[in-house]
Design an enzyme around this catalytic site. Structure first.
Site, PDB file in Angstrom:
ATOM      1  N   ILE A  36       0.880  -1.170   0.000  1.00  0.00           N
ATOM      2  CA  ILE A  36       0.000   0.000   0.000  1.00  0.00           C
ATOM      3  C   ILE A  36       0.916   1.218   0.000  1.00  0.00           C
ATOM      4  CG2 ILE A  36      -2.026  -1.071   1.041  1.00  0.00           C
ATOM      5  CD1 ILE A  36      -1.245  -0.050   3.723  1.00  0.00           C
ATOM      6  N   ASP A  37       0.449   2.307  -0.579  1.00  0.00           N
ATOM      7  CA  ASP A  37       1.291   3.473  -0.759  1.00  0.00           C
ATOM      8  C   ASP A  37       1.751   4.063   0.569  1.00  0.00           C
ATOM      9  OD1 ASP A  37       0.874   3.277  -3.517  1.00  0.00           O
ATOM     10  OD2 ASP A  37      -0.927   4.526  -3.419  1.00  0.00           O
TER      11      ASP A  37
END
Length: 304
Positions: A137-138
């Site tokens: 996930i970013d």
């Protein structure tokens, strides 16, 4: 050493070799694949080729992944919000602002650095920089991420991602008022030719991408939504919501240039994560509450 073999079909022909391999195995990064090709771990019809080689129908492609090297990334005593852990998997609620794995400019302070201190047993399939990392996930997205503690667990979780049997539900605050309760964005995503650091909806050199969304609440100029991933492409929710005209609040890459809400990064949280346990087959489902910054934003929007 782990061995893989593929025979290129008519439908797969004309792809670059490095892209072909990332399509065959979504957990592998393009950079890692290109390194394997450069180091002669990949052969086409028993010959070494370059990353930009265009595969043709009938090509036999082999990959021999070398044994994982001893990790050079240092373990760091960084607090982790451990949601679940056993001998095979660990589920972490990642804070906004934390990078998942080391990369140029981020060799410390990452989730991997913290995991290496927390547990010594992580899968080695993704090499020295991304041990145990099955999906990402970013940096500025908070929420749930699953990590494999051995190679068997890693392979099982990757297969579930490829088969689209995992559950990944996100909560987000977007610009604009979405007029309908539910929707699906089915639009392929690939690199933006004008900005190689960004993704965009495009038919060229893209991969299928599907996002289902549900409106939870609407406010003056903003909407609180739930997004469920059917696929897991880079920046998928951020790109899809921008594509349909409702970019994420606070998103520095895909949102409005003018800052509109007080949050450090996109208002996006991986709230629900579900998968089958790689050893027992038991259905596992986890939920992480919204981080404080998003709760404050919602309170502010509800009070207006």
């Amino acid at each position: 050493m782990k061995q893989y073999t593929w025979t290129v079909t008519e439908e797969q022909a004309h792809e670059r070799l490095d892209r072909f391999l990332t399509i065959m195995e979504s957990a592998w990064s393009r950079t890692q694949v290109q390194r394997w090709i450069k180091d002669d771990h990949v052969k086409v019809n028993n010959e070494n080729v370059k990353s930009n080689y265009k595969v043709t129908a009938g090509d036999v492609i082999t990959l021999a992944i070398p044994e994982a090297e001893e990790l050079q990334v240092e373990a760091e005593d960084i607090p982790l919000d451990v949601v679940y852990e056993d001998a095979d998997v660990i589920v972490i609620n990642k804070p906004r602002g934390m990078v998942v794995h080391p990369a140029p400019g981020h060799y410390s302070g990452t989730l991997v650095n913290a995991l290496m201190h927390h547990c010594k047993d992580l899968s080695g399939i993704n090499g020295v920089i991304r041990p145990g990392i099955v999906h990402r996930i970013d940096k500025d997205t908070s929420g749930l991420i699953m990590v494999a503690k051995n190679d068997h667990a890693h392979e099982s979780l990757v297969e579930q991602l490829k088969a689209k049997t995992t559950r990944r539900i996100y909560k987000a605050i977007v610009h604009g008022i979405i007029p309908h309760q539910h929707g699906t964005v089915d639009a392929p995503i690939g690199r933006d030719k004008k900005d190689r650091q960004s993704m965009t909806v495009t038919e060229e050199n893209s991969r299928d991408a599907v996002t289902h969304f549900t409106v939870l609440e609407t406010y003056d100029k903003f909407t609180y939504v739930q997004c469920e991933l059917e696929t897991g492409r880079t920046h998928q929710i951020r790109v899809h919501m921008k594509y349909i005209g409702y970019p994420l609040a606070g998103d520095p890459k895909y949102g409005p240039k003018k800052r509109t809400l007080d949050i450090a990064g996109q208002a996006l949280h991986a709230a629900v994560l579900g998968f089958d346990h790689p050893k027992t087959g038991k259905e596992m489902l986890f939920e992480a509450p919204l981080p404080e910054d998003m709760e404050k934003l919602l309170s502010h929007l509800r009070s207006k």
